[in-house]
Design an enzyme around this catalytic site. Structure first.
Site, PDB file in Angstrom:
ATOM      1  N   MET A   1       0.847  -1.181   0.000  1.00  0.00           N
ATOM      2  CA  MET A   1       0.000   0.000   0.000  1.00  0.00           C
ATOM      3  C   MET A   1       0.886   1.235   0.000  1.00  0.00           C
ATOM      4  O   MET A   1       1.750   1.374   0.870  1.00  0.00           O
ATOM      5  CB  MET A   1      -0.917   0.009   1.234  1.00  0.00           C
ATOM      6  CG  MET A   1      -1.882  -1.151   1.272  1.00  0.00           C
ATOM      7  SD  MET A   1      -2.833  -1.223   2.816  1.00  0.00           S
ATOM      8  CE  MET A   1      -1.583  -1.847   3.962  1.00  0.00           C
TER       9      MET A   1
ATOM     10  N   CYS B   1      -2.736  -1.906  -9.947  1.00  0.00           N
ATOM     11  CA  CYS B   1      -3.138  -0.556  -9.531  1.00  0.00           C
ATOM     12  C   CYS B   1      -4.132   0.030 -10.522  1.00  0.00           C
ATOM     13  O   CYS B   1      -3.845   0.132 -11.722  1.00  0.00           O
ATOM     14  CB  CYS B   1      -1.929   0.351  -9.414  1.00  0.00           C
ATOM     15  SG  CYS B   1      -2.357   2.028  -8.863  1.00  0.00           S
TER      16      CYS B   1
ATOM     17  N   ASN C   1      -7.000 -11.828  -2.653  1.00  0.00           N
ATOM     18  CA  ASN C   1      -7.116 -10.462  -2.159  1.00  0.00           C
ATOM     19  C   ASN C   1      -8.510  -9.923  -2.480  1.00  0.00           C
ATOM     20  O   ASN C   1      -8.975 -10.054  -3.603  1.00  0.00           O
ATOM     21  CB  ASN C   1      -6.036  -9.598  -2.808  1.00  0.00           C
ATOM     22  CG  ASN C   1      -6.009  -8.163  -2.291  1.00  0.00           C
ATOM     23  OD1 ASN C   1      -5.612  -7.265  -3.008  1.00  0.00           O
ATOM     24  ND2 ASN C   1      -6.416  -7.940  -1.058  1.00  0.00           N
TER      25      ASN C   1
END
Length: 409
Positions: A21, A103, A203
């Site tokens: 992150m 991303c 995830n």
């Protein structure tokens, strides 16, 4: 026949993983997470070109220590040679180099990296193969899914063929972000796991401990990665929901032991205290953290929260939630997830209106919101329900205004 090394086994078979992150999985947060159940940490995403060219960038954005293992370092970029050069700079300080292919943010679109590379399979293949052939540590990738399951599976197989040795699958598409985040698709993650031979980490949708065990069971993955859920409760892998001051004070100690930018520390404390700071009664304490100039100021704010809510937490004073409609399952001083509201189609339609898009989320103003919403969501609610919010100064007096917005006038 060559026997492939199982990277997950080499790392100690980690089931609980901290996500990469930007500015939020820095060293002190990683050290906090390792004390509370995390078995594998990803460092924050690093921009490969900046990392190669700028020594100051390297020093500021990548710090580690001998106890910070096992560690995955993630790079973004689109040039195989540059990413390799960046990887070479850290391969002696980590256990895996990861390629960011997930991303979804606008900055990734401008820089042509992350999920905006996901249609450039030839380039991705070259990047992964270059890293695999020239690094002394294994190579992993973190991806998002496609809407088409067969394309996701083909994508994963291509990465494995290129040399990816461990894969993290975020079960959302590139467009599922912000107000359109929605629910991650664990079925797609499971399908990837069933069609590759390399280890897979899942995830998405990890808000509480029970989600972790359910995800492992439903996806068949080797491990589960948490990002936002961990930011709101760094004890999530310990199956605890502590009062916010416990992880906050522990993290403040670690951020002094392992120095990091003050903005990182402030950001973490706001995440931890999200629910308790959303209450108008705590606005003055929130201001101390917002305007604080050092970690002593931050500690002061956290200690004030502790002094205020510890008597309730210890049962010395009765807590009557019926008198305080906080719309929370747990008392507001306990670490708990932030639940994103799934937008209805008509609400999304309204939010695309140019006029409505002018107002951005303003957490501070949200403290006085009659509906306990951020400014953007409150504005949408007021238009949809013909409701007024004095806190946000959104006053809807007639149905005519609503109909005008629906018609795009």
């Amino acid at each position: 026949m060559e026997v492939k090394e199982n990277v997950w086994e080499r790392l100690g078979k980690p089931k609980y993983v901290l996500a990469p992150m930007v500015e939020q999985s820095e060293l002190p947060w990683r050290m906090l997470s390792r004390k509370h159940g995390v078995q594998l940490c990803f460092a924050p995403m690093l921009h490969s070109q900046n990392f190669v060219q700028d020594r100051k960038y390297r020093k500021e954005f990548f710090t580690t220590c001998p106890e910070d293992r096992p560690l995955v370092v993630q790079f973004c970029g689109n040039d195989p040679k540059i990413i390799l050069e960046a990887g070479k700079l850290v391969e002696n300080s980590c256990d895996v180099i990861d390629l960011n292919l997930g991303c979804p943010q606008a900055i990734a679109k401008r820089g042509f990296y992350g999920s905006f590379l996901q249609d450039e399979w030839k380039l991705i293949f070259e990047i992964v193969k270059t890293l695999r052939d020239n690094l002394t540590v294994p190579v992993s990738c973190k991806i998002r899914i496609f809407e088409d399951l067969t394309k996701t599976i083909s994508y994963a197989k291509m990465l494995e063929e290129a040399g990816c040795q461990m894969l993290t699958v975020h079960g959302r598409t590139r467009d599922q972000k912000g107000r359109l985040t929605g629910i991650a698709d664990w079925n797609q993650i499971k399908a990837v796991k069933e069609n590759v031979t390399i280890p897979v980490l899942a995830n998405g949708n990890i808000l509480i401990y029970q989600d972790i065990e359910r995800c492992l069971k439903e996806t068949l993955c080797e491990g589960v990665m948490s990002a936002e859920g961990h930011l709101h409760n760094p004890y999530i892998f310990d199956n605890q929901s502590p009062p916010v001051w416990e992880p906050a004070l522990e993290y403040l100690d670690l951020s002094q032991q392992y120095p990091c930018p003050l903005s990182n520390t402030r950001g973490h404390l706001f995440k931890l205290c999200y629910h308790v700071f959303s209450l108008p009664e705590n606005e003055s304490i929130r201001e101390i953290l917002a305007k604080g100039q050092n970690r002593n100021d931050f500690r002061n704010a956290i200690m004030q929260l502790k002094e205020k809510y510890l008597p309730y937490h210890m049962g010395q004073l009765p807590w009557n939630n019926n008198q305080n409609d906080y719309n929370l399952t747990l008392p507001p001083w306990l670490c708990q997830p932030m639940i994103r509201v799934i937008q209805k189609s008509n609400l999304v339609e309204l939010e695309t209106n140019e006029e409505l898009n002018k107002s951005k989320t303003d957490e501070k103003e949200g403290l006085k919101c009659e509906y306990k919403l951020c400014k953007k969501c409150c504005r949408s609610k007021c238009y949809l329900e013909i409701a007024d919010c004095l806190g946000h100064r959104i006053l809807i007096k007639t149905k005519k205004k609503l109909s005008r917005h629906k018609e795009g006038i």
